[in-house]
Motif scaffolding. Structure first.
Motif, PDB file in Angstrom:
ATOM      1  N   ARG A  71      -2.918  -3.329 -39.516  1.00  0.00           N
ATOM      2  CA  ARG A  71      -2.645  -4.362 -38.682  1.00  0.00           C
ATOM      3  C   ARG A  71      -3.632  -5.363 -38.341  1.00  0.00           C
ATOM      4  O   ARG A  71      -3.556  -6.492 -38.338  1.00  0.00           O
ATOM      5  CB  ARG A  71      -1.536  -3.920 -37.808  1.00  0.00           C
ATOM      6  N   GLU A  72      -4.751  -4.715 -37.925  1.00  0.00           N
ATOM      7  CA  GLU A  72      -5.686  -5.429 -37.519  1.00  0.00           C
ATOM      8  C   GLU A  72      -6.422  -6.288 -38.730  1.00  0.00           C
ATOM      9  O   GLU A  72      -7.097  -7.530 -38.557  1.00  0.00           O
ATOM     10  CB  GLU A  72      -6.811  -4.568 -36.630  1.00  0.00           C
ATOM     11  N   ASN A  73      -6.608  -5.576 -39.749  1.00  0.00           N
ATOM     12  CA  ASN A  73      -6.900  -6.069 -40.946  1.00  0.00           C
ATOM     13  C   ASN A  73      -6.184  -7.515 -41.340  1.00  0.00           C
ATOM     14  O   ASN A  73      -6.757  -8.630 -41.636  1.00  0.00           O
ATOM     15  CB  ASN A  73      -6.977  -5.279 -42.213  1.00  0.00           C
ATOM     16  N   PHE A  74      -4.650  -7.533 -41.243  1.00  0.00           N
ATOM     17  CA  PHE A  74      -3.907  -8.703 -41.365  1.00  0.00           C
ATOM     18  C   PHE A  74      -4.012  -9.624 -40.244  1.00  0.00           C
ATOM     19  O   PHE A  74      -4.102 -10.863 -40.570  1.00  0.00           O
ATOM     20  CB  PHE A  74      -2.656  -8.115 -41.374  1.00  0.00           C
ATOM     21  N   ARG A  75      -4.057  -9.315 -39.015  1.00  0.00           N
ATOM     22  CA  ARG A  75      -4.338 -10.274 -38.157  1.00  0.00           C
ATOM     23  C   ARG A  75      -5.615 -11.217 -38.197  1.00  0.00           C
ATOM     24  O   ARG A  75      -5.469 -12.409 -38.342  1.00  0.00           O
ATOM     25  CB  ARG A  75      -4.456  -9.456 -36.713  1.00  0.00           C
ATOM     26  N   ARG A  76      -6.673 -10.675 -38.618  1.00  0.00           N
ATOM     27  CA  ARG A  76      -7.904 -11.126 -38.852  1.00  0.00           C
ATOM     28  C   ARG A  76      -7.812 -12.104 -39.957  1.00  0.00           C
ATOM     29  O   ARG A  76      -8.531 -13.104 -39.779  1.00  0.00           O
ATOM     30  CB  ARG A  76      -9.240  -9.936 -39.017  1.00  0.00           C
ATOM     31  N   SER A  77      -7.465 -11.550 -41.080  1.00  0.00           N
ATOM     32  CA  SER A  77      -7.301 -12.075 -42.306  1.00  0.00           C
ATOM     33  C   SER A  77      -6.356 -13.390 -42.339  1.00  0.00           C
ATOM     34  O   SER A  77      -6.576 -14.666 -42.823  1.00  0.00           O
ATOM     35  CB  SER A  77      -6.903 -11.520 -43.464  1.00  0.00           C
ATOM     36  N   ASN A  78      -5.272 -13.099 -41.538  1.00  0.00           N
ATOM     37  CA  ASN A  78      -4.213 -14.238 -41.112  1.00  0.00           C
ATOM     38  C   ASN A  78      -4.659 -15.294 -40.363  1.00  0.00           C
ATOM     39  O   ASN A  78      -4.609 -16.490 -40.717  1.00  0.00           O
ATOM     40  CB  ASN A  78      -3.047 -13.641 -40.603  1.00  0.00           C
ATOM     41  N   ALA A  79      -5.813 -15.072 -39.363  1.00  0.00           N
ATOM     42  CA  ALA A  79      -6.137 -15.811 -38.602  1.00  0.00           C
ATOM     43  C   ALA A  79      -7.250 -16.802 -39.264  1.00  0.00           C
ATOM     44  O   ALA A  79      -7.311 -18.060 -39.226  1.00  0.00           O
ATOM     45  CB  ALA A  79      -6.934 -15.351 -37.401  1.00  0.00           C
ATOM     46  N   GLU A  80      -7.968 -16.262 -40.332  1.00  0.00           N
ATOM     47  CA  GLU A  80      -8.830 -17.111 -40.947  1.00  0.00           C
ATOM     48  C   GLU A  80      -8.055 -17.791 -42.107  1.00  0.00           C
ATOM     49  O   GLU A  80      -8.274 -19.084 -42.307  1.00  0.00           O
ATOM     50  CB  GLU A  80      -9.760 -16.364 -41.897  1.00  0.00           C
ATOM     51  N   ALA A  81      -6.971 -17.346 -42.604  1.00  0.00           N
ATOM     52  CA  ALA A  81      -5.965 -18.286 -43.385  1.00  0.00           C
ATOM     53  C   ALA A  81      -5.640 -19.599 -42.829  1.00  0.00           C
ATOM     54  O   ALA A  81      -5.261 -20.584 -43.202  1.00  0.00           O
ATOM     55  CB  ALA A  81      -4.867 -17.350 -44.174  1.00  0.00           C
ATOM     56  N   LEU A  82      -5.022 -19.270 -41.540  1.00  0.00           N
ATOM     57  CA  LEU A  82      -4.490 -20.193 -40.732  1.00  0.00           C
ATOM     58  C   LEU A  82      -5.530 -21.340 -40.516  1.00  0.00           C
ATOM     59  O   LEU A  82      -5.310 -22.656 -40.637  1.00  0.00           O
ATOM     60  CB  LEU A  82      -3.887 -19.852 -39.261  1.00  0.00           C
ATOM     61  N   ALA A  83      -6.804 -21.018 -40.211  1.00  0.00           N
ATOM     62  CA  ALA A  83      -7.870 -21.784 -39.958  1.00  0.00           C
ATOM     63  C   ALA A  83      -8.248 -22.820 -41.096  1.00  0.00           C
ATOM     64  O   ALA A  83      -8.818 -23.755 -41.107  1.00  0.00           O
ATOM     65  CB  ALA A  83      -9.102 -21.360 -39.458  1.00  0.00           C
ATOM     66  N   ALA A  84      -7.941 -22.190 -42.203  1.00  0.00           N
ATOM     67  CA  ALA A  84      -8.431 -22.935 -43.453  1.00  0.00           C
ATOM     68  C   ALA A  84      -7.254 -23.578 -43.953  1.00  0.00           C
ATOM     69  O   ALA A  84      -7.352 -24.497 -44.832  1.00  0.00           O
ATOM     70  CB  ALA A  84      -8.469 -21.864 -44.563  1.00  0.00           C
ATOM     71  N   GLN A  85      -6.013 -23.926 -43.187  1.00  0.00           N
ATOM     72  CA  GLN A  85      -4.938 -24.765 -43.680  1.00  0.00           C
ATOM     73  C   GLN A  85      -5.166 -26.137 -43.348  1.00  0.00           C
ATOM     74  O   GLN A  85      -5.711 -26.696 -42.233  1.00  0.00           O
ATOM     75  CB  GLN A  85      -3.753 -24.227 -42.948  1.00  0.00           C
ATOM     76  N   PRO A  86      -4.753 -27.038 -44.183  1.00  0.00           N
ATOM     77  CA  PRO A  86      -4.887 -28.651 -44.101  1.00  0.00           C
ATOM     78  C   PRO A  86      -4.212 -28.847 -42.749  1.00  0.00           C
ATOM     79  O   PRO A  86      -3.104 -28.135 -42.326  1.00  0.00           O
ATOM     80  CB  PRO A  86      -4.473 -29.204 -45.182  1.00  0.00           C
TER      81      PRO A  86
END
Length: 210
Positions: A71-86
């Motif tokens: 869950r923490e792996n997903f949370r961190r990866s998802n936060a990075e993906a959100l920050a990379a969104q236009p």
């Protein structure tokens, strides 16, 4: 042995299975019966694989600490993906339900063996990645079988694969393919959730002629 006849009625029901197979993110808390899980894995083993190598390895993640790590792996990866969104898509991305890690009663991690003895290397000398493709075929076979039993499957791909083998205590050379949430869906729909949320629209498979 006489092969079965897959008549028009069967073909229509098969198409319905394809159409109603969904990437599920919302699960009921009901546990997946052990017998059902065994049936699904037995059917997954019928998937095609390069050289009949069957390189897939499913890992049932039950340990609370390991599930928390995922869950923490997903949370961190998802936060990075959100920050990379236009900017024009960030708000829409933030609204998406992209994992069922909290709710799903069953978590299956899928790995592929890098060089299985089974199959004797047939068919993969020039395309070794077909081992990974074979593992994905097993996941898809399990996905359809699960839907036929009223179960839903969700593929969680927003993860950092490094460290996955160590976290799940499997051999370091195993290649991580994906994490799958399995359980009974809260609701069924023929329309993909990402389509309902306005993220993307599916299209027919293109065919090029040369």
């Amino acid at each position: 042995m006489t092969p079965p006849v897959f008549d028009a009625a069967f073909q229509a029901r098969l198409e319905a299975l394809f159409r109603w197979r969904r990437d599920v993110r919302h699960f009921r808390p009901d546990p997946v019966p052990e017998a059902a899980l065994e049936r699904l894995l037995a059917l997954a083993a019928l998937a095609p694989s390069v050289g009949l190598s069957q390189p897939w390895r499913f890992v049932l993640v039950e340990d609370a600490a390991r599930r928390a790590w995922l869950r923490e792996n997903f949370r961190r990866s998802n936060a990075e993906a959100l920050a990379a969104q236009p900017a024009e898509r960030a708000a829409r991305y933030a609204r998406l339900k992209l994992a069922g890690l909290e709710e799903a009663p069953c978590l299956l991690a899928l790995f592929a063996l890098p060089d299985p003895a089974q199959g004797h290397g047939l068919g993969r000398r020039t395309m070794p990645q077909t081992l990974d493709y074979s593992a994905v075929m097993a996941a898809h076979t399990l996905w359809l079988a699960a839907r036929a039993e009223g179960l839903g499957l969700g593929w969680v791909s927003i993860l950092e694969p490094e460290g996955m083998a160590a976290a799940l205590a499997v051999p370091a050379e195993w290649r991580f393919i994906g994490l799958f949430c399995l359980g009974y869906p809260q609701a069924d729909s023929e329309t993909p959730e990402l389509q309902r949320e306005g993220w993307e629209t599916p299209h027919p498979a293109p065919l090029l002629r040369r």
